[in-house]
Write an enzyme that holds these catalytic residues in place. Structure first.
Site, mmCIF file in Angstrom:
data_model
loop_
_atom_site.group_PDB
_atom_site.id
_atom_site.type_symbol
_atom_site.label_atom_id
_atom_site.label_comp_id
_atom_site.label_asym_id
_atom_site.label_seq_id
_atom_site.Cartn_x
_atom_site.Cartn_y
_atom_site.Cartn_z
ATOM 1 N N TYR A 1 -2.338 13.803 8.086
ATOM 2 C CA TYR A 1 -2.006 15.022 8.835
ATOM 3 C C TYR A 1 -3.207 15.573 9.602
ATOM 4 O O TYR A 1 -3.078 16.048 10.718
ATOM 5 C CB TYR A 1 -1.446 16.098 7.901
ATOM 6 C CG TYR A 1 0.015 15.878 7.593
ATOM 7 C CD1 TYR A 1 0.957 15.837 8.627
ATOM 8 C CD2 TYR A 1 0.457 15.704 6.289
ATOM 9 C CE1 TYR A 1 2.295 15.621 8.355
ATOM 10 C CE2 TYR A 1 1.802 15.484 6.013
ATOM 11 C CZ TYR A 1 2.715 15.447 7.051
ATOM 12 O OH TYR A 1 4.034 15.243 6.791
ATOM 13 N N GLU B 1 -0.111 -3.248 -20.478
ATOM 14 C CA GLU B 1 0.647 -3.133 -19.220
ATOM 15 C C GLU B 1 1.729 -2.070 -19.323
ATOM 16 O O GLU B 1 1.919 -1.261 -18.417
ATOM 17 C CB GLU B 1 1.290 -4.500 -18.891
ATOM 18 C CG GLU B 1 2.249 -4.449 -17.711
ATOM 19 C CD GLU B 1 3.158 -5.687 -17.626
ATOM 20 O OE1 GLU B 1 2.918 -6.675 -18.344
ATOM 21 O OE2 GLU B 1 4.117 -5.652 -16.828
ATOM 22 N N ASP C 1 3.217 -8.559 -20.556
ATOM 23 C CA ASP C 1 4.402 -9.373 -20.810
ATOM 24 C C ASP C 1 4.036 -10.839 -20.623
ATOM 25 O O ASP C 1 3.113 -11.168 -19.866
ATOM 26 C CB ASP C 1 5.518 -9.036 -19.805
ATOM 27 C CG ASP C 1 6.143 -7.687 -20.083
ATOM 28 O OD1 ASP C 1 5.904 -7.138 -21.181
ATOM 29 O OD2 ASP C 1 6.856 -7.176 -19.188
#
Lengths: 536, 383
Positions: free
Chosen positions: B102, B203, B255
């Site tokens: 901006y 994670e 994972d």
């Protein structure tokens, strides 16, 4: 030709029944209906006016006034005034009241059809409105101005003088004012007439032309060049261009004792040796009298003349091209183009007729947008604008996109592009009787194409220069538009509180760097940069 | 009043701007064409440094010349962003990347070659200004976090450790059930004291919460961190600082699938998209503790952690996208080690993956007291 008694230009006249003539030629002469007739009558008078001036070394001032008759709205009074050489007063009744025959023994490029057209207009007016023709004329050097009111006795092919008079000139005026009243249809003819006037103005930049229309519209084309096209000279016909009919007329000439002398004196490019050569080839004794020639002799002679290869090329002296400067001035006067170029080719010949091709080109400015198929085409034949049958004209064939690769010349159609073609010849090969389009004569097509290539090449050079300059300018603007932004930002980091001063210095330096790179003037870039507003 | 660290970071940033952009100004004052020479941020210019085990920007440089009509706008945008960040540093501000968008967005009004007034915005979308920020990071060789530009917080940390942030002392062992959100300016964090032997990065946020409530970090003297999925830059920088400055070993638990492996590699060597950050964000010594394929299926030297029945219950069938991703990883040079090739081959062979939550559901105790400590103890990890 109305004008007859000028030292350099002399034409012979021969009587023919005007009623007969007009009965035969009313449609061909263009007087088939009121719309067409109004247009044709204006044309005949304007062309006579121009022939009476520019062929005689006078810068033309032509005024055309078309007025609706207050008593009969379908009648129009056409008045055309020129500042030409005028008509000897004793010839006026004959010139306007009797159809004249101009000798075919001499050829000279003029606009009018041997003065036949204007008489057709007078007769048409007389038949449709019953009004006579009025003529005011004076020649240079004469002390008086002469006035005639005439009608034509169609039966006797004789002028009837209704009124005549003369008065002393108060100033040195010369020229002719012709006024005729005919049945017409302005609203239908308007577009065509205005187009005709405009197209005439394009190739007569040396003429002041005023046109006052019945609805009060005034067109004024101011002279923008003080140069006239060189006048044409009379020449004898070239043997390649004749036919059997012509030979029959020739045979009637009693001035020569032998056929050999007749040939030598009737044609250009035929000397003693050539004449004998041709006659022997035609199995004609060169020493017999022309009156002894049989029909079969004439047929053989005509064939030999056509086939004989050793004549000199036809002379172009009879032709009157406009010239490069006049075409350019004309295009400038009407279209104010950003680029204009023209070329006059060297004389060439087809079938024994000499011709000269001229081509002009105008691009940009006030030139209207063309179609996708080709440029706007302005066609002229012997200085007369051709308005109809454009697509069947050899000029269209040459300039249209399908036959001319405009993209090779940096032009992408549609474009603001005009091509002007002018064919001058002692015999224009018109297609059909309408005389609105020129036939595909290979020699003419070739000359047109060569001429077009030459002017188009100059346009290409202009356009590629323009593209380069615009590219440079565009580049300057792309870069300069960011100067204030970059200067301000870098000043913030580099200044330590002296922002404004550094800002200004950077702006100038960046402008200078861009100037060096683009070859522009630094002040020019600073100006562009300072015009940029950086919003907050 | 900004803290000392804060002021120090600002001073460094300001100096860097003055140096690098000052050179540009000098060139302009000498009437030489101004050019920004910026390392290229493209995949082809991403190289893996085997010795330092980092993904780095290659030697290719981009010359952004102000005189090049195709680069002039980018050049102007770069100076604009530089000025805005510079002013924020001077004014003790912490702009977000959205703020920067901006602050720099305005209209340039100019006349085209036909004299017509035209308008152009410095930038239209934040995507554009974000790209310019990355250019500036690369040009200055500094992270935007070090220029005190903020982004959303994502990573969390708890542990036996005290830090100073914004003048406050924060005890990371006294966060209750919550955790300390790793601030977007991790360089402003000052490490006061620490009593931990290793760092465990998880994670999954859910698993992090369970281990935290279980008191894992207290029991095993560690710092517990989650990246909550793909790690943001602040979390990576924070982990890097723990490793580099406190010399703590870092273990990463993800994972058992190609995405988990990639998260590990981002922590360890950097990401392809932002390889220019690796130098300051990557933790080359980070170890992949699990869950590995051999943990699930075992091999000739190793007993699996799950019984065949458990494995059958917990594993999920790999999707086509997983297979494709795994094959991609095989083509990355930093995955071309013996251990990783073995790992990926088992995956491609079994076409099976497993989430950490599965181990937690075998029993939190199993995860916290058996699996993790034993793996660390026996050195059962992949580097």
């Amino acid at each position: 030709m109305i004008a007859a008694s000028v030292p350099t230009v002399r034409e012979e006249f021969k009587a023919l029944s005007p009623a007969q003539f007009f009965a035969r030629y009313r449609e061909i002469a263009g007087f088939s209906n009121p719309t067409r007739a109004l247009y044709q009558a204006i044309r005949e008078l304007v062309e006579n006016a121009l022939d009476a001036t520019d062929s005689h070394g006078i810068l033309p001032s032509v005024k055309i006034i078309v007025r609706q008759d207050s008593e009969n709205p379908s009648h129009y009074v056409i008045t055309v005034e020129d500042n030409g050489i005028g008509i000897p007063p004793q010839h006026v009744p004959q010139a306007f009241g009797r159809v004249l025959y101009s000798s075919k023994y001499v050829l000279r490029q003029t606009r009018g059809m041997f003065g036949l057209g204007v008489k057709a207009a007078i007769i048409y007016g007389q038949l449709t409105t019953g009004k006579p023709v009025e003529v005011i004329t004076s020649q240079p050097g004469l002390k008086r101005i002469y006035y005639f009111k005439l009608r034509i006795d169609l039966q006797k092919n004789q002028p009837i003088i209704l009124e005549r008079g003369s008065w002393r000139k108060s100033r040195d005026w010369h020229g002719t004012i012709v006024s005729i009243t005919i049945e017409g249809d302005w609203s239908r003819a308007k577009q065509k007439i205005i187009e005709y006037i405009k197209r005439t103005a394009v190739i007569t930049p040396y003429a002041n032309i005023v046109f006052v229309a019945p609805d009060g519209v005034v067109l004024f084309y101011k002279r923008n060049i003080e140069q006239l096209p060189p006048p044409s000279k009379e020449v004898k016909p070239h043997p390649h261009g004749i036919d059997l009919e012509f030979l029959k007329t020739l045979k009637e000439n009693k001035n020569f004792k032998t056929v050999k002398d007749l040939l030598i004196n009737s044609f250009q490019g035929v000397g003693e040796k050539t004449a004998i050569d041709v006659l022997i080839l035609s199995s004609i004794d060169p020493s017999i009298s022309p009156s002894k020639l049989t029909e079969r002799d004439l047929v053989r002679l005509a064939e030999t003349l056509k086939a004989y290869k050793r004549f000199r090329a036809p002379k172009a002296d009879a032709l009157s091209p406009l010239g490069r400067e006049i075409i350019k001035a004309g295009l400038r006067r009407i279209f104010e183009p950003e680029f204009v170029e023209a070329i006059t080719r060297r004389p060439a010949a087809y079938q024994g007729h000499p011709f000269i091709i001229e081509v002009g080109i105008a691009y940009g400015g006030k030139v209207p947008m063309s179609s996708d198929d080709g440029p706007i085409l302005l066609r002229y034949a012997n200085k007369i604008p051709l308005l109809y049958d454009e697509k069947s004209d050899v000029s269209w064939k040459v300039v249209s996109k399908s036959n001319f690769d405009w993209s090779q010349y940096n032009v992408s159609l549609p474009a603001q592009l005009i091509v002007l073609t002018h064919i001058c010849s002692t015999k224009i090969p018109f297609k059909g009787v309408g005389k609105e389009s020129v036939a595909d004569v290979p020699e003419i097509e070739k000359e047109l194409r060569l001429a077009l290539r030459e002017v188009a090449r100059k346009l290409r050079i202009y356009l590629s220069k323009k593209i380069r300059e615009e590219e440079k300018k565009r580049r300057i603007i792309v870069l300069a538009r960011y100067i204030p932004e970059v200067a301000r930002n870098l000043a913030i980091i580099a200044s330590n509180g002296k922002g404004d001063k550094v800002d200004g210095i950077l702006l100038e330096k960046l402008s200078e760097i861009i100037a060096r790179r683009t070859g522009a003037d630094p002040s020019e870039i600073i100006m562009v940069a300072k015009q940029v507003e950086v919003g907050v | 009043m900004p803290s000392k660290v804060d002021l120090e970071v600002r001073r460094r940033g300001i100096k860097l701007f003055q140096e690098k952009f000052g050179r540009l100004v000098k060139r302009i004052l000498e009437c030489k064409p101004p050019t920004l020479v910026i390392p290229k941020r493209t995949l082809t210019n991403t190289i893996y440094d085997e010795r330092r085990r980092l993904l780095l920007l290659g030697p290719e440089k981009l010359r952004r010349s102000f005189l090049d009509v195709n680069e002039a706008k980018k050049f102007a945008q770069t100076t604009l962003m530089a000025a805005i960040i510079y002013e924020a540093l001077i004014n003790n501000e912490y702009p977000t990347i959205r703020d920067l968008y901006y602050r720099g967005k305005h209209t340039i009004r100019y006349r085209d070659i036909h004299g017509k007034i035209r308008e152009e915005n410095t930038w239209d979308e934040q995507r554009e200004s974000d790209a310019v920020i990355r250019d500036i990071e690369v040009y200055l060789g500094i992270l935007r976090e070090e220029l005190l530009i903020l982004s959303k917080e994502k990573g969390k940390v708890v542990g036996n450790m005290r830090i100073r942030s914004g003048g406050d002392i924060i005890d990371l062992s006294k966060m209750g059930h919550g955790a300390y959100a790793i601030e977007p300016t991790p360089d402003l964090i000052e490490f006061i004291d620490v009593d931990a032997e290793f760092v465990l990065v998880v994670e999954k946020d859910a698993v992090f919460q369970q281990l935290h409530r279980y008191g894992f970090w207290k029991k095993y003297k560690s710092i517990l961190i989650t990246s909550a999925g793909q790690p943001d830059r602040a979390t990576r920088r924070f982990v890097r600082r723990l490793s580099e400055e406190l010399k703590l070993p870092v273990y990463i638990l993800t994972d058992a699938d190609p995405y988990g492996w990639y998260i590990y590699s981002v922590f360890k060597i950097g990401s392809i998209a932002l390889s220019y950050e690796s130098e300051r964000l990557a933790t080359p010594d980070a170890k992949f503790i699990g869950v590995s394929m051999t943990d699930i299926f075992g091999d000739k030297n190793k007993k699996p952690w799950l019984s065949p029945q458990e494995a059958k219950n917990y594993i999920i069938k790999a999707k086509d996208a997983d297979i494709k991703r795994a094959k991609e990883l095989l083509s990355y040079i930093w995955f071309q080690s013996k251990a990783w090739e073995k790992e990926i081959k088992i995956f491609l062979n079994k076409k099976a993956k497993l989430e950490i939550e599965a181990l937690a559901s075998k029993g939190l105790r199993f995860l916290a007291d058996t699996y993790i400590p034993q793996k660390i103890e026996t050195g059962d990890w992949i580097l």
